[in-house]
Design an enzyme around this catalytic site. Sequence first.
Site, PDB file in Angstrom:
ATOM      1  N   ALA A  94     -14.875  21.008  -2.880  1.00 15.65           N
ATOM      2  CA  ALA A  94     -13.902  19.397  -3.289  1.00 15.65           C
ATOM      3  C   ALA A  94     -14.030  17.987  -3.332  1.00 15.65           C
ATOM      4  O   ALA A  94     -13.588  17.960  -1.693  1.00 15.65           O
ATOM      5  CB  ALA A  94     -12.623  19.591  -3.368  1.00 15.65           C
ATOM      6  N   PRO A  98     -10.469  11.859  -9.103  1.00 16.68           N
ATOM      7  CA  PRO A  98     -10.013  11.286 -10.778  1.00 16.68           C
ATOM      8  C   PRO A  98     -10.776   9.545 -10.735  1.00 16.68           C
ATOM      9  O   PRO A  98     -11.636   9.123 -11.914  1.00 16.68           O
ATOM     10  CB  PRO A  98      -8.841  10.919 -11.199  1.00 16.68           C
ATOM     11  N   PHE A 154     -14.465  17.658 -11.685  1.00 16.63           N
ATOM     12  CA  PHE A 154     -15.396  17.858 -12.107  1.00 16.63           C
ATOM     13  C   PHE A 154     -16.268  19.555 -10.836  1.00 16.63           C
ATOM     14  O   PHE A 154     -17.015  19.546 -10.268  1.00 16.63           O
ATOM     15  CB  PHE A 154     -15.689  17.305 -11.612  1.00 16.63           C
ATOM     16  N   GLU A 211     -29.145  19.329  -0.823  1.00 15.77           N
ATOM     17  CA  GLU A 211     -28.521  19.580  -1.802  1.00 15.77           C
ATOM     18  C   GLU A 211     -29.188  18.758  -3.561  1.00 15.77           C
ATOM     19  O   GLU A 211     -29.494  19.815  -4.303  1.00 15.77           O
ATOM     20  CB  GLU A 211     -26.882  18.576  -1.961  1.00 15.77           C
ATOM     21  N   ARG A 212     -29.585  17.919  -3.247  1.00 20.75           N
ATOM     22  CA  ARG A 212     -30.011  17.233  -4.108  1.00 20.75           C
ATOM     23  C   ARG A 212     -31.856  17.328  -4.215  1.00 20.75           C
ATOM     24  O   ARG A 212     -31.886  17.175  -5.771  1.00 20.75           O
ATOM     25  CB  ARG A 212     -30.644  15.764  -3.418  1.00 20.75           C
ATOM     26  N   GLY A 248     -37.416  20.413 -34.856  1.00 21.69           N
ATOM     27  CA  GLY A 248     -37.112  20.144 -35.313  1.00 21.69           C
ATOM     28  C   GLY A 248     -35.634  20.466 -35.930  1.00 21.69           C
ATOM     29  O   GLY A 248     -35.106  20.605 -34.962  1.00 21.69           O
ATOM     30  N   THR A 282     -25.230  10.289  -9.384  1.00 18.25           N
ATOM     31  CA  THR A 282     -26.572   9.695 -10.411  1.00 18.25           C
ATOM     32  C   THR A 282     -27.642   9.260  -9.942  1.00 18.25           C
ATOM     33  O   THR A 282     -28.185   8.862  -8.883  1.00 18.25           O
ATOM     34  CB  THR A 282     -25.422   8.772 -10.905  1.00 18.25           C
ATOM     35  N   GLU A 295     -28.669   6.219 -10.946  1.00 13.05           N
ATOM     36  CA  GLU A 295     -28.439   4.431 -10.097  1.00 13.05           C
ATOM     37  C   GLU A 295     -27.918   5.285  -8.608  1.00 13.05           C
ATOM     38  O   GLU A 295     -28.540   4.186  -8.097  1.00 13.05           O
ATOM     39  CB  GLU A 295     -27.203   4.093 -10.837  1.00 13.05           C
TER      40      GLU A 295
END
Length: 380
Positions: A123, A127, A155, A243-244, A340, A366, A368
């Site tokens: 965690a 927020p 999240f 992790e990445r 399609g 992210t 960025e």
Amino acid sequence: MALDLNTGDYKIFRDAFKKFLQAEIIPDYPTWEKEGLVPRKVWSKAGDNGFLCPWVEEEFGGAGAGFEYSLIITEELARAGTHVMFPLHSDIVVPYIASYGTPEQKRKWLPGCVSGDIIAAVAMTEPDTGSDLAAIRTTAVRDGDDYVINGAKTFISSGILADLVIVACKTDPGANPPHRGISLIVVERDTPGFLRGRKLDKMGLRSQDTSELIFTDCRVPASNILGQENAGFTYLMEKLQQERLVCSVMAQGVAERMIQYTIEYCRDRKIFGKPVSSFQHNSFKIVEMATEIELGRTFLNQLVEKHLAGERVVKEVSMAKWWITEMVNRVAYHCLQLHGGYGFCDEYPISRDFRDVRIFNIFAGTTEVMKSIIAKELGL
């Protein structure tokens, strides 16, 4: 000699996990997508078969295998389009305990993490913080032999199922710079003051429970701190390379999955009396995607070898994280377009994959943020 995870013992392990996928996950996965939760029994079965934390030492119940086996699991989950978060548990969260836990903590928690009796989560996000971990507000105040935690997280993947949550807290709110006041504290299920908030409804990865966590005067034994007090930010940074890398492996696996079934669809589907793939524009688009996917695989394999060798490849992994996760989103867009109208229907796998991959260039930092890290690594 390049590492080949499709030969010898690796192939035996890969084949065994594929059979597990076919028997225990793929048939019921659509139901879990609707329910928004993966049953705990699946975790227990994965543990029984040695598919959770295979790298954990034998003295703590693991197989003592290399990280390569975790990569095989991550790849095959992605290639099946089944995003059960074994990799999050095994290769992102539990390594904090293995690396920074005391012998007593390892004996207490690692066997359950291997067996599936304990599902672990981390965690960090709040927020108002997002990627800015130094700005977290959740506090942990020392009171005798305990820490008293107050704050909220959001999240949090596996937040509903988690039996053990590694919480990033401010143990020194006055630290300057702020990141020097962060600690990692383990909060166990049913601890008074620890509540699950909403289970979040998401665009994709719907079977993976994601929730808010709330801590109100949550009293945790001081012995539940991981490593040294106020060293949590350093620990988080040390683990982000893996992790990445795991996130990049997931994205690469889905890209390889999508191009495979899209090629098959374009060969079979006819329009104006000809296969979709016979039109030059479409064939060129497929060629472009296949090339990018091959480039991603080549780069990723190099990074895996360097990571396994213990090298620091923060810059390169950050490059992979942003480029491969952006690439998989481009592939998803064009593959859906080639399907399609059928691509907009959930009966075709591209519909779910299109939704699922959108988070890949957001979570674990992210695009960025990755570019900012690379810029610093380049001395910019």
